[in-house]
Design a protein around this motif. Structure first.
Motif, short mmCIF file in Angstrom:
data_model
loop_
_atom_site.label_atom_id
_atom_site.label_comp_id
_atom_site.label_asym_id
_atom_site.label_seq_id
_atom_site.Cartn_x
_atom_site.Cartn_y
_atom_site.Cartn_z
N GLU A 189 9.28 -0.11 -4.96
CA GLU A 189 9.45 -1.32 -5.59
C GLU A 189 8.47 -1.35 -7.08
O GLU A 189 8.38 -2.53 -7.58
CB GLU A 189 9.09 -2.54 -4.82
CG GLU A 189 9.83 -3.04 -3.87
CD GLU A 189 11.35 -3.32 -4.47
OE1 GLU A 189 11.57 -4.05 -5.22
OE2 GLU A 189 12.59 -2.96 -3.60
N ARG B 269 15.30 -4.69 0.55
CA ARG B 269 15.09 -3.18 0.85
C ARG B 269 14.91 -2.85 2.34
O ARG B 269 15.24 -1.81 2.96
CB ARG B 269 13.88 -2.58 0.00
CG ARG B 269 13.76 -1.16 -0.01
CD ARG B 269 12.90 -0.49 -1.10
NE ARG B 269 13.06 -0.88 -2.40
CZ ARG B 269 13.93 -0.18 -3.20
NH1 ARG B 269 14.39 0.93 -2.57
NH2 ARG B 269 14.18 -0.51 -4.15
N LEU C 110 7.39 1.16 0.66
CA LEU C 110 7.88 -0.13 -0.11
C LEU C 110 7.29 -0.28 -1.41
O LEU C 110 7.92 -0.52 -2.55
CB LEU C 110 7.86 -1.34 0.83
CG LEU C 110 8.78 -1.56 1.80
CD1 LEU C 110 8.27 -2.66 2.83
CD2 LEU C 110 10.24 -1.92 1.45
N SER D 16 10.47 -11.07 -5.80
CA SER D 16 9.68 -9.72 -5.17
C SER D 16 9.88 -9.96 -3.64
O SER D 16 10.00 -8.89 -3.17
CB SER D 16 8.30 -9.74 -5.73
OG SER D 16 7.45 -10.67 -5.48
N MET E 232 2.12 -5.31 -2.67
CA MET E 232 3.02 -5.06 -1.52
C MET E 232 2.63 -5.95 -0.20
O MET E 232 3.26 -6.55 0.63
CB MET E 232 3.51 -3.62 -1.19
CG MET E 232 4.51 -3.55 -0.16
SD MET E 232 5.97 -4.74 -0.47
CE MET E 232 6.60 -3.93 -1.76
N THR F 122 13.39 -9.26 -2.85
CA THR F 122 13.88 -7.78 -3.12
C THR F 122 13.25 -6.87 -2.05
O THR F 122 13.84 -5.86 -1.45
CB THR F 122 13.74 -7.41 -4.56
OG1 THR F 122 12.12 -7.33 -4.80
CG2 THR F 122 14.37 -8.11 -5.70
N THR F 123 12.11 -7.26 -1.79
CA THR F 123 11.42 -6.39 -0.67
C THR F 123 12.25 -6.55 0.51
O THR F 123 12.24 -5.60 1.51
CB THR F 123 9.96 -6.65 -0.54
OG1 THR F 123 9.33 -6.29 -1.74
CG2 THR F 123 9.24 -5.93 0.60
#
Length: 149
Positions: free
Chosen positions: A63, A47, A59, A40, A70, A43-44
Motif C-alpha cells: 500500500e 487487499r 501490507l 486507506s 499500517m 483499500t487495505t
C-alpha cells in the motif's frame, strides 16, 4: 519572465486534482453506514480479502505506507471486527492477518455501489474511444503506483 510549467509537472497536478475529486465522489456513492471507513482502511481490507492471509509488513509495502500507518489502519479494522490475526504456521514470529466474514461482506457491498455509479457515469457520458483511453490510463496509473523510487 516566467517559464511555462513542464508538461509532466502539469500532468501530475491535474492528475492529483482529478483523483482527489473522483475519490471524494466515489465515497459519496456508498451507503451511509459505510462512510465510517476511510479510503486507506477499505483499500487495505480489500487487499486482505483478495490476497489474505498476509503480514502487516507486506501490507505496508503493497500500500506504499509506513509500518506505523499500517498498524493504525489495522487497529481500526480489528476494532471494527473486520479482521482477525493468527500466528504464521511457517514462522511463529510472524502474524498473519485475515478478513472476517463481516470484512468480506463489506468489501463485496461497497465496491458494488461505487462500480454501479462509476460504470453508469462512464456509459452515459463517455464515447467508446474515451472509454478505451480511460482503461489505458488506469493501467498506466497502476504501473506508476507500483514503481519503486
Amino acid at each position: 519572465m516566467t517559464s511555462d510549467p513542464k508538461p509532466e509537472a502539469e500532468a501530475a497536478v491535474e492528475l492529483m486534482k482529478a483523483m482527489t475529486r473522483l475519490r471524494a465522489r466515489l465515497r459519496t456513492e456508498s451507503a451511509l453506514g459505510d462512510l465510517r471507513w476511510t479510503w486507506s482502511q477499505l483499500t487495505t481490507l480489500h487487499r486482505i480479502v483478495e490476497e489474505g492471509p498476509v503480514t502487516a509488513s507486506d501490507l505496508a509495502q503493497a500500500e506504499h505506507v509506513r509500518r506505523q500507518s499500517m498498524a493504525e489502519t489495522l487497529t481500526a479494522l480489528r476494532t471494527g471486527g473486520l479482521i482477525t490475526t493468527s500466528k504464521d504456521p511457517g514462522d511463529g514470529r510472524k502474524t498473519l492477518i485475515h478478513a472476517t466474514s463481516e470484512g468480506r461482506t463489506l468489501i463485496e457491498t461497497i465496491p458494488a455501489a461505487r462500480v454501479s455509479w462509476l460504470g453508469g457515469a462512464i456509459e452515459a457520458h463517455l464515447r467508446a474511444d474515451e472509454r478505451e483511453t480511460l482503461l489505458a490510463a488506469a493501467a498506466i496509473m497502476n504501473r506508476i503506483a507500483d514503481r519503486d523510487g
